[in-house]
Motif scaffolding. Structure first.
Motif, PDB file in Angstrom:
ATOM      1  N   LEU A   1      -4.062   4.038   8.409  1.00  0.00           N
ATOM      2  CA  LEU A   1      -3.951   5.151   7.474  1.00  0.00           C
ATOM      3  C   LEU A   1      -2.655   5.017   6.699  1.00  0.00           C
ATOM      4  CD1 LEU A   1      -5.010   8.116   9.798  1.00  0.00           C
ATOM      5  CD2 LEU A   1      -6.445   6.911   8.133  1.00  0.00           C
ATOM      6  N   ILE A   2      -2.754   5.156   5.396  1.00  0.00           N
ATOM      7  CA  ILE A   2      -1.589   5.177   4.513  1.00  0.00           C
ATOM      8  C   ILE A   2      -1.408   6.617   4.067  1.00  0.00           C
ATOM      9  CG2 ILE A   2      -0.588   4.329   2.370  1.00  0.00           C
ATOM     10  CD1 ILE A   2      -0.913   2.175   4.501  1.00  0.00           C
ATOM     11  N   VAL A   3      -0.282   7.228   4.482  1.00  0.00           N
ATOM     12  CA  VAL A   3      -0.106   8.670   4.329  1.00  0.00           C
ATOM     13  C   VAL A   3       1.157   8.985   3.523  1.00  0.00           C
ATOM     14  CG1 VAL A   3       0.020  10.873   5.549  1.00  0.00           C
ATOM     15  CG2 VAL A   3      -1.156   8.943   6.610  1.00  0.00           C
ATOM     16  N   VAL A   4       1.035   9.917   2.621  1.00  0.00           N
ATOM     17  CA  VAL A   4       2.193  10.532   1.964  1.00  0.00           C
ATOM     18  C   VAL A   4       2.087  12.038   2.199  1.00  0.00           C
ATOM     19  CG1 VAL A   4       3.473  10.923  -0.156  1.00  0.00           C
ATOM     20  CG2 VAL A   4       2.307   8.733   0.200  1.00  0.00           C
ATOM     21  N   ALA A   5       3.163  12.620   2.734  1.00  0.00           N
ATOM     22  CA  ALA A   5       3.171  14.047   3.044  1.00  0.00           C
ATOM     23  C   ALA A   5       4.451  14.661   2.503  1.00  0.00           C
ATOM     24  CB  ALA A   5       3.084  14.261   4.559  1.00  0.00           C
ATOM     25  N   GLY A   6       4.514  15.980   2.523  1.00  0.00           N
ATOM     26  CA  GLY A   6       5.716  16.684   2.086  1.00  0.00           C
ATOM     27  C   GLY A   6       5.767  18.061   2.715  1.00  0.00           C
ATOM     28  N   PRO A   7       6.919  18.735   2.623  1.00  0.00           N
ATOM     29  CA  PRO A   7       7.033  20.081   3.186  1.00  0.00           C
ATOM     30  C   PRO A   7       6.027  21.054   2.561  1.00  0.00           C
ATOM     31  CG  PRO A   7       9.195  19.183   2.642  1.00  0.00           C
ATOM     32  CD  PRO A   7       8.179  18.253   2.046  1.00  0.00           C
TER      33      PRO A   7
ATOM     34  N   LEU B   1       0.822  -1.213   0.000  1.00  0.00           N
ATOM     35  CA  LEU B   1       0.000   0.000   0.000  1.00  0.00           C
ATOM     36  C   LEU B   1       0.854   1.259   0.000  1.00  0.00           C
ATOM     37  CD1 LEU B   1      -2.717  -1.128   2.572  1.00  0.00           C
ATOM     38  CD2 LEU B   1      -3.067  -0.760   0.117  1.00  0.00           C
ATOM     39  N   LEU B   2       1.936   1.264   0.793  1.00  0.00           N
ATOM     40  CA  LEU B   2       2.809   2.443   0.814  1.00  0.00           C
ATOM     41  C   LEU B   2       3.537   2.623  -0.513  1.00  0.00           C
ATOM     42  CD1 LEU B   2       4.537   2.718   4.317  1.00  0.00           C
ATOM     43  CD2 LEU B   2       3.048   4.382   3.203  1.00  0.00           C
ATOM     44  N   ALA B   3       4.015   1.523  -1.089  1.00  0.00           N
ATOM     45  CA  ALA B   3       4.707   1.616  -2.376  1.00  0.00           C
ATOM     46  C   ALA B   3       3.775   2.178  -3.453  1.00  0.00           C
ATOM     47  CB  ALA B   3       5.232   0.241  -2.789  1.00  0.00           C
ATOM     48  N   LYS B   4       2.529   1.736  -3.424  1.00  0.00           N
ATOM     49  CA  LYS B   4       1.544   2.246  -4.387  1.00  0.00           C
ATOM     50  C   LYS B   4       1.272   3.722  -4.153  1.00  0.00           C
ATOM     51  CE  LYS B   4      -3.199   1.507  -6.003  1.00  0.00           C
ATOM     52  NZ  LYS B   4      -4.460   0.717  -5.804  1.00  0.00           N
ATOM     53  N   ALA B   5       1.148   4.126  -2.881  1.00  0.00           N
ATOM     54  CA  ALA B   5       0.873   5.536  -2.571  1.00  0.00           C
ATOM     55  C   ALA B   5       2.038   6.431  -2.989  1.00  0.00           C
ATOM     56  CB  ALA B   5       0.596   5.686  -1.081  1.00  0.00           C
ATOM     57  N   ILE B   6       3.261   5.951  -2.793  1.00  0.00           N
ATOM     58  CA  ILE B   6       4.445   6.719  -3.212  1.00  0.00           C
ATOM     59  C   ILE B   6       4.457   6.889  -4.721  1.00  0.00           C
ATOM     60  CG2 ILE B   6       6.974   6.672  -3.344  1.00  0.00           C
ATOM     61  CD1 ILE B   6       6.880   5.174  -0.605  1.00  0.00           C
ATOM     62  N   GLU B   7       4.171   5.811  -5.430  1.00  0.00           N
ATOM     63  CA  GLU B   7       4.160   5.870  -6.903  1.00  0.00           C
ATOM     64  C   GLU B   7       3.083   6.818  -7.403  1.00  0.00           C
ATOM     65  OE1 GLU B   7       4.630   5.436 -10.910  1.00  0.00           O
ATOM     66  OE2 GLU B   7       6.014   4.849  -9.315  1.00  0.00           O
ATOM     67  N   GLU B   8       1.902   6.764  -6.805  1.00  0.00           N
ATOM     68  CA  GLU B   8       0.814   7.638  -7.249  1.00  0.00           C
ATOM     69  C   GLU B   8       1.102   9.098  -6.929  1.00  0.00           C
ATOM     70  OE1 GLU B   8      -2.575   6.004  -5.300  1.00  0.00           O
ATOM     71  OE2 GLU B   8      -2.914   4.461  -6.828  1.00  0.00           O
ATOM     72  N   SER B   9       1.856   9.343  -5.847  1.00  0.00           N
ATOM     73  CA  SER B   9       2.167  10.721  -5.460  1.00  0.00           C
ATOM     74  C   SER B   9       3.216  11.346  -6.360  1.00  0.00           C
ATOM     75  CB  SER B   9       2.655  10.752  -4.005  1.00  0.00           C
ATOM     76  OG  SER B   9       1.647  10.304  -3.129  1.00  0.00           O
TER      77      SER B   9
END
Length: 305
Positions: free
Chosen positions: A296-302, A131-139
């Motif tokens: 929760l599967i989260v991708v965030a950034g500055p 799930l995290l790998a997919k979220a990173i790729e989509e982001s």
């Protein structure tokens, strides 16, 4: 997953403890607790046995006796390798700590390491790395990363997903046994023993930080978020998971001795540390006692400045 059995050093006590475990697994919790108590009469300072006795007494409905066992264990083992303090907190007999004892986390995962991958992937339908790998790729589709830090890397399950997309991959974990399993996968450029709350990453030189199923053993996430934000490049990403709950409390220590965090807590912490959500998704992340566990599967950034 079962903890490794730690011998009392006395053959008779070990045999009684083994029979107690068999009774416990058969559902005779009262008899199991009584037999384990007899084992402790032979070896009264056997710390692993005391913790197991408390678990059996709790399950048998004798919470008062369990509390006595865990308090005695804390006196014998101030580092709290077995999580007696967490048990007391989860049962309402002590304040919930902001983080579990490092010795507890290290002992727990040193014991789990030999069967960790098989238990998670084959028995518990563990989905966080995928799930995290997919979220990173989509982001950030097709993005390549110069420097990636895998916080609480464990046996390296997420490392295998990200290796082809980065130039340098570093892992940090508190357990030597888990680090050895990660090394065996031969996907990391660097592996370091360290506490995710205390480990200091290179300032502003990391363009992806991953924390896969780590924060359930961290509790208060403030220090970890400080370290991550300090290290991230201006266009870096922070990908992580948490177990979650639907209540109003920001953080709850569950009977499993894992912490769950609310979605509002995640948003608040990110905002306080000048990060914003790129994506957040509630997912079933694995099975727990045969039931789907929500996370929760989260991708965030500055925050763009």
């Amino acid at each position: 997953m079962e903890r490794a059995f730690l011998s009392s050093g006395d053959l008779i006590a070990d045999r009684r403890a083994s029979y107690a475990d068999m009774l416990f697994e058969s559902g005779d919790h009262v008899a199991a607790a009584d037999l384990m108590r007899q084992a402790l009469e032979i070896t009264p300072e056997w710390t692993a046995g005391l913790f197991r006795l408390g678990e059996m007494q709790e399950t048998a409905g004798d919470e008062g006796a369990a509390v006595v066992a865990w308090r005695k264990l804390l006196k014998l083992d101030p580092d709290d390798r077995f999580g007696a303090g967490l048990k007391l907190a989860a049962s309402g007999y002590a304040a919930v700590p902001e983080a579990p004892p490092p010795a507890y986390v290290e002992t727990l995962f040193d014991a789990y390491a030999p069967t960790f991958d098989n238990a998670l992937l084959e028995k518990l339908d563990y989905r966080v790395p995928d799930l995290l790998a997919k979220a990173i790729e989509e982001s950030a589709p097709d993005r390549r990363y110069q420097s990636v830090f895998d916080l609480g890397c464990g046996t390296g399950l997420i490392g295998s997903h990200i290796r082809e997309r980065c130039d340098f991959l570093a892992g940090v974990d508190l357990s030597d046994a888990m680090l050895q399993k990660a090394a065996d996968k031969r996907v990391y450029d660097s592996l370091t023993k360290g506490d995710v709350n205390e480990f200091v990453m290179p300032q502003r030189s990391v363009d992806l930080v991953i924390a896969a199923d780590v924060f359930v053993y961290v509790g208060d996430l403030h220090r970890a978020f400080v370290n991550v934000r300090r290290a991230l490049t201006l266009d870096g990403l922070f990908a992580f998971s948490v177990e979650t709950h639907s209540g109003e409390d920001e953080m709850i220590l569950q009977p499993s001795l894992r912490y769950t965090h609310s979605e509002s807590y995640v948003h608040r912490l990110l905002s306080e540390h000048s990060m914003c959500v790129v994506s957040i998704r509630r997912e079933d992340i694995r099975l727990d006692r045969g039931q789907p566990l929500s996370g929760l599967i989260v991708v965030a950034g500055p925050v763009p400045g």
